[in-house]
Design a protein around this motif. Sequence first.
Motif, mmCIF file in Angstrom:
data_model
loop_
_atom_site.group_PDB
_atom_site.id
_atom_site.type_symbol
_atom_site.label_atom_id
_atom_site.label_comp_id
_atom_site.label_asym_id
_atom_site.label_seq_id
_atom_site.Cartn_x
_atom_site.Cartn_y
_atom_site.Cartn_z
ATOM 1 N N CYS A 149 52.279 20.922 27.329
ATOM 2 C CA CYS A 149 51.558 19.661 27.192
ATOM 3 C C CYS A 149 51.227 19.130 28.589
ATOM 4 O O CYS A 149 52.118 19.039 29.434
ATOM 5 N N ASP A 189 50.536 16.103 29.460
ATOM 6 C CA ASP A 189 51.027 14.744 29.700
ATOM 7 C C ASP A 189 52.545 14.658 29.845
ATOM 8 O O ASP A 189 53.044 14.081 30.796
ATOM 9 N N CYS A 190 53.288 15.250 28.892
ATOM 10 C CA CYS A 190 54.745 15.091 28.909
ATOM 11 C C CYS A 190 55.500 16.354 29.316
ATOM 12 O O CYS A 190 56.704 16.308 29.541
ATOM 13 N N ASP A 200 55.286 14.799 20.721
ATOM 14 C CA ASP A 200 55.960 13.744 21.459
ATOM 15 C C ASP A 200 55.019 12.650 21.962
ATOM 16 O O ASP A 200 55.328 11.470 21.888
ATOM 17 N N CYS A 201 53.833 13.056 22.485
ATOM 18 C CA CYS A 201 52.944 12.058 23.089
ATOM 19 C C CYS A 201 51.547 12.021 22.481
ATOM 20 O O CYS A 201 50.756 11.145 22.820
#
Length: 66
Positions: A11, A13-14, A60-61
């Motif tokens: 990912c 972002d995370c 998650d995000c």
Amino acid sequence: MAYLKPQTLTCPDCGLSAEVKWVIGVGPTSKPGQTPSRRLHHIKPFIRDADHANTLICPDCGAIVT
């Protein structure tokens, strides 16, 4: 039907990372040289986008994972 070599996606972002597998297939009416179909298989923990079958979403995000 055959499996391609597993691919690790992360990912952006995370940083969640997991291994996914692609399945390729050739239909009964396929001719030599035609591009086979490709679809994702074993995508956990990622989630498949409802609108785009080969797009994954991070659980998650919510970011798109490529």
